[in-house]
Design a protein around this motif. Structure first.
Motif, PDB file in Angstrom:
ATOM      1  N   ARG A  50       2.687 -14.363   1.601  1.00 48.45           N
ATOM      2  CA  ARG A  50       1.664 -13.749   2.448  1.00 48.45           C
ATOM      3  C   ARG A  50       0.882 -14.826   3.185  1.00 48.45           C
TER       4      ARG A  50
ATOM      5  N   ASP B 214      -7.339  -6.150   0.668  1.00 50.12           N
ATOM      6  CA  ASP B 214      -6.467  -6.019   1.840  1.00 50.12           C
ATOM      7  C   ASP B 214      -7.190  -5.524   3.090  1.00 50.12           C
TER       8      ASP B 214
ATOM      9  N   HIS C 169       3.864  -5.772   6.912  1.00 51.09           N
ATOM     10  CA  HIS C 169       3.323  -5.552   5.580  1.00 51.09           C
ATOM     11  C   HIS C 169       4.459  -5.339   4.600  1.00 51.09           C
TER      12      HIS C 169
ATOM     13  N   THR D 284      -6.497 -11.230  -2.213  1.00 47.08           N
ATOM     14  CA  THR D 284      -5.982 -12.425  -1.567  1.00 47.08           C
ATOM     15  C   THR D 284      -7.042 -13.503  -1.709  1.00 47.08           C
TER      16      THR D 284
ATOM     17  N   TRP E 250      -3.225  -9.516   7.520  1.00 43.87           N
ATOM     18  CA  TRP E 250      -2.182 -10.227   6.782  1.00 43.87           C
ATOM     19  C   TRP E 250      -0.790  -9.784   7.206  1.00 43.87           C
TER      20      TRP E 250
ATOM     21  N   GLU F  66      -5.006  -5.532  -5.699  1.00 45.87           N
ATOM     22  CA  GLU F  66      -4.565  -6.743  -5.021  1.00 45.87           C
ATOM     23  C   GLU F  66      -5.747  -7.484  -4.422  1.00 45.87           C
TER      24      GLU F  66
END
Length: 196
Positions: free
Chosen positions: A155, A81, A131, A7, A86, A5
């Motif tokens: 998110r 992450d 989360h 962002t 987040w 993942e």
């Protein structure tokens, strides 16, 4: 390289059609957007996109370089992450009877920090933030008690080591001062020149 993942945070001008151009870049590269949020940033006139994808670091690095080539995108960052703070937000619609008659459900909602948004005779709407795993666990538990409806927001994230976009904007303005903006230009069809 293994997929993980990432962002992506984009700082952009607020221009019509930008979201289409951004999604086009992802589509051409066959990259699925898991979550997308856009909002004004801390600097007036600059918007912030937060995009969640699952990809390799090499692909994400190239993608961010491609995004920065777009005229309206000022800066593109990508983070894992552990490099960001987040949250995701969720709304749950639960039958009122279940909440009033089942003590466990009320405790469960308190445990996950859910707050009441709407109370009606037939249902109650709760909201919570957390989360993805926490939201998934609460959804799974509420499904056992007749969850009527559920929606999760995109998110939102803040980069831990970032100082925001202020300094970059000031630095850019020093190098390339903005020209006076002329609005509502139109093409005069008689002589094919722009007039104001």
């Amino acid at each position: 390289m293994e997929k993980q993942e990432f962002t992506i945070t984009l700082y952009t001008e607020n221009s019509v059609g930008l979201i289409g151009r951004i999604s086009g870049i992802f589509s051409r590269r066959k990259i699925n957007i898991e979550s997308l949020n856009t909002s004004p940033s801390e600097v007036e006139g600059i918007h912030r996109f937060t995009i969640l994808i699952n990809e390799t670091e090499e692909v994400v690095r190239k993608l961010c370089r491609q995004l920065e080539k777009q005229i309206d995108i000022l800066k593109a960052y990508f983070n894992t992450d552990d490099e960001i703070v987040w949250q995701e937000q969720a709304l749950y619609k639960v039958p009122t009877k279940v909440v009033t008659e089942k003590v466990y459900v009320e405790r469960l909602l308190r445990q996950y920090g859910a707050s009441t948004v709407v109370i009606r005779e037939d249902y109650i709407v709760f909201e919570t933030a957390g989360h993805r795993e926490e939201i998934d666990r609460l959804t799974e538990e509420l499904n056992k008690y007749g969850l009527i409806e559920f929606v999760r927001g995109a998110r939102i994230a803040i980069i831990k080591s970032s100082a925001g976009i202020h300094e970059k904007v000031l630095e850019f303005e020093k190098r390339e001062p903005s020209h006076e903006i002329v609005e509502n230009e139109y093409l005069d069809k008689r002589d094919d020149v722009f007039t104001m």
